[in-house]
Structures are given as C-alpha cells and as structure tokens.
Design an enzyme around this catalytic site. Structure first.
Site, PDB file in Angstrom:
ATOM      1  N   LYS A   9       3.010  44.565  47.808  1.00  0.00           N
ATOM      2  CA  LYS A   9       4.235  43.775  47.684  1.00  0.00           C
ATOM      3  C   LYS A   9       5.492  44.615  47.964  1.00  0.00           C
ATOM      4  CE  LYS A   9       2.190  40.492  44.345  1.00  0.00           C
ATOM      5  NZ  LYS A   9       2.312  39.941  42.958  1.00  0.00           N
ATOM      6  N   TYR A  49       1.860  30.847  47.772  1.00  0.00           N
ATOM      7  CA  TYR A  49       2.018  30.675  46.331  1.00  0.00           C
ATOM      8  C   TYR A  49       2.180  29.200  45.936  1.00  0.00           C
ATOM      9  CZ  TYR A  49       2.288  35.703  45.184  1.00  0.00           C
ATOM     10  OH  TYR A  49       2.004  37.025  44.964  1.00  0.00           O
ATOM     11  N   ASN A 112       4.897  43.613  40.146  1.00  0.00           N
ATOM     12  CA  ASN A 112       3.540  44.090  39.837  1.00  0.00           C
ATOM     13  C   ASN A 112       2.759  44.589  41.047  1.00  0.00           C
ATOM     14  OD1 ASN A 112       2.901  41.617  40.908  1.00  0.00           O
ATOM     15  ND2 ASN A 112       1.858  40.827  39.100  1.00  0.00           N
ATOM     16  N   HIS A 115      -1.025  42.081  45.301  1.00  0.00           N
ATOM     17  CA  HIS A 115      -1.719  40.802  45.145  1.00  0.00           C
ATOM     18  C   HIS A 115      -3.171  40.970  45.566  1.00  0.00           C
ATOM     19  CE1 HIS A 115      -2.975  36.641  45.789  1.00  0.00           C
ATOM     20  NE2 HIS A 115      -3.446  37.041  46.953  1.00  0.00           N
ATOM     21  N   GLU A 126      -6.349  32.192  51.912  1.00  0.00           N
ATOM     22  CA  GLU A 126      -5.230  33.121  52.062  1.00  0.00           C
ATOM     23  C   GLU A 126      -5.361  33.983  53.315  1.00  0.00           C
ATOM     24  OE1 GLU A 126      -5.280  35.283  48.397  1.00  0.00           O
ATOM     25  OE2 GLU A 126      -4.516  33.583  47.235  1.00  0.00           O
TER      26      GLU A 126
HETATM   27  N1  LIG Z   1       5.254  34.615  33.625  1.00  0.00           N
HETATM   28  C1  LIG Z   1       5.631  35.120  34.794  1.00  0.00           C
HETATM   29  N2  LIG Z   1       6.899  35.570  34.995  1.00  0.00           N
HETATM   30  C2  LIG Z   1       7.289  36.090  36.164  1.00  0.00           C
HETATM   31  N3  LIG Z   1       6.476  36.254  37.229  1.00  0.00           N
HETATM   32  C3  LIG Z   1       5.208  35.833  37.081  1.00  0.00           C
HETATM   33  C4  LIG Z   1       4.711  35.246  35.876  1.00  0.00           C
HETATM   34  N4  LIG Z   1       3.392  34.943  36.044  1.00  0.00           N
HETATM   35  C5  LIG Z   1       3.112  35.302  37.303  1.00  0.00           C
HETATM   36  N5  LIG Z   1       4.188  35.839  37.910  1.00  0.00           N
HETATM   37  C6  LIG Z   1       4.256  36.343  39.285  1.00  0.00           C
HETATM   38  O1  LIG Z   1       3.519  35.459  40.112  1.00  0.00           O
HETATM   39  C7  LIG Z   1       2.452  36.155  40.723  1.00  0.00           C
HETATM   40  C8  LIG Z   1       1.289  35.225  40.866  1.00  0.00           C
HETATM   41  O2  LIG Z   1       0.790  34.898  39.568  1.00  0.00           O
HETATM   42  P1  LIG Z   1      -0.781  34.781  39.302  1.00  0.00           P
HETATM   43  O3  LIG Z   1      -0.951  34.004  38.053  1.00  0.00           O
HETATM   44  O4  LIG Z   1      -1.448  34.306  40.556  1.00  0.00           O
HETATM   45  O5  LIG Z   1      -1.151  36.295  38.986  1.00  0.00           O
HETATM   46  P2  LIG Z   1      -2.116  37.279  39.755  1.00  0.00           P
HETATM   47  O6  LIG Z   1      -3.223  36.508  40.405  1.00  0.00           O
HETATM   48  O7  LIG Z   1      -2.473  38.414  38.861  1.00  0.00           O
HETATM   49  O8  LIG Z   1      -1.123  37.864  40.845  1.00  0.00           O
HETATM   50  P3  LIG Z   1      -1.239  37.739  42.417  1.00  0.00           P
HETATM   51  O9  LIG Z   1      -1.549  36.293  42.756  1.00  0.00           O
HETATM   52  O10 LIG Z   1       0.118  38.198  42.911  1.00  0.00           O
HETATM   53  O11 LIG Z   1      -2.364  38.661  42.763  1.00  0.00           O
HETATM   54  C9  LIG Z   1       2.202  37.358  39.819  1.00  0.00           C
HETATM   55  O12 LIG Z   1       1.615  38.443  40.489  1.00  0.00           O
HETATM   56  C10 LIG Z   1       3.603  37.696  39.379  1.00  0.00           C
HETATM   57  O13 LIG Z   1       4.290  38.468  40.377  1.00  0.00           O
HETATM   58 MG   LIG Z   2      -2.891  35.006  41.832  1.00  0.00          MG
END
Ligand SMILES: Nc1ncnc2c1ncn2[C@@H]1O[C@H](COP(=O)(O)OP(=O)(O)OP(=O)(O)O)[C@@H](O)[C@H]1O
Ligand SMILES: [Mg+2]
Length: 149
Positions: A9, A49, A112, A115, A126
C-alpha cells in the site's frame, strides 16, 4: 496452484518498505507470478473495496489507497491465500502478532501497509481487476521441489 493478490500500500511505498515486504513473502516460499507498480484510480479502488462501501472508513480507505503508487503482486503456492494472510497479520496492527508484517512495521489500521486476498474466490476476483491474463507468468522455480510438497 492457489493464487493470491497482494498490494503493497501507499504508506509502505512512501516509507521505502517495498523490498522488506517482498523479502518476507519470498522467504516464506511463495512464488511470484506477476508484479507491477501502479497508481490506483478511484474507479479501481471502488471496485477492489466494493464490500466496504457504506462503512464509516470507506472514504478514507479510498483516499489512502489512491494517495501514492502501490505495488501489486500475484503470489502462488499451496494455501497461498492463508499463508499470505498470516504473514501479513491482523487487520489492526495493534492486534497483529510480532513477526508479521503489520505486527513488526505498523501502528494504525488505516496505515496497515499491505493487502492480501481473504479467500480463493476473492483472490480470483481481485487479481482479474489488476492483471490481464497475459501478465501472469506460469513457471517452475528451481527451488519449488524444496518448498512445495
Ligand atoms: N475500523 C477501521 N477503520 C479504519 N480503516 C479500516 C477499518 N477496518 C478496515 N479498515 C481498512 O480497510 C481495509 C480493508 O479492511 P478488511 O476488513 O478487508 O481488512 P483486511 O482484509 O485485513 O485488509 P485488506 O483487505 O487491506 O487486506 C483494511 O486493511 C484497513 O486499511
Ligand atoms: Mg480485506
């Protein structure tokens, strides 16, 4: 062989952590089938997303992922999705185990670093968003027989 989509990212690209993050996946044993540096458009971000549309963090998530270039990769191996997810660590870096990418390198959920697809069907959806079929390479790595059973 199972494939997964990884995105390094914007925060990780800005912080100079591309090599550190690729190293962790390479050391784990995942085999790379494709990789490129791209600027994600608002449209592509919304497709990627889509499941989060309407959530409170959606707008900031789209702003974040489009804020600077990202590195997208397709990695493969048996159980590649789960292997990549546990190398990445929990969504919130505060909950991520030490030794994972987020646990070692991150602080905030909105920064974070990386992804990884959350299931094989998500991975197929994806990787089709980010790569044309001809961009992915089918190959045998000389070390495969020492890494894959
Ligand atoms: N509560 C939250 N507050 C802010 N950002 C969030 C929150 N939850 C998720 N995100 C953001 O949205 C992204 C997608 O959320 P998801 O639940 O898919 O988590 P993930 O699968 O661990 O991450 P990714 O899809 O990016 O690999 C997260 O990586 C984070 O950057
Ligand atoms: Mg995810």
């Amino acid at each position: 062989m199972e494939r997964t989509l990884i995105i390094i990212k914007p925060d990780a690209v800005q912080r100079g952590l591309i090599g550190e993050i690729i190293r962790r996946f390479e050391n784990r044993g995942l085999r790379m089938a494709g990789m490129k540096l791209i600027q994600v458009s608002k449209e592509l971000a919304a497709q990627h997303y889509g499941e989060h549309k309407g959530k409170p963090f959606y707008e900031s998530l789209i702003a974040y992922i489009t804020s600077a270039p990202v590195v997208v990769m397709v990695l493969e191996g048996n159980n590649a999705v789960a292997i990549a997810r546990n190398t990445i660590g929990s969504t919130r870096p505060v909950d991520a185990a030490a030794g994972t990418i987020r646990g070692d390198l991150g602080m905030e959920v909105g920064r974070n670093l990386v992804h990884g697809s959350d299931s094989p069907p998500s991975a197929d959806r994806e990787l089709a968003l980010f790569f044309a079929p001809g961009e992915l390479i089918d190959w045998t790595r000389d070390t495969d027989r020492w890494i894959f059973e």
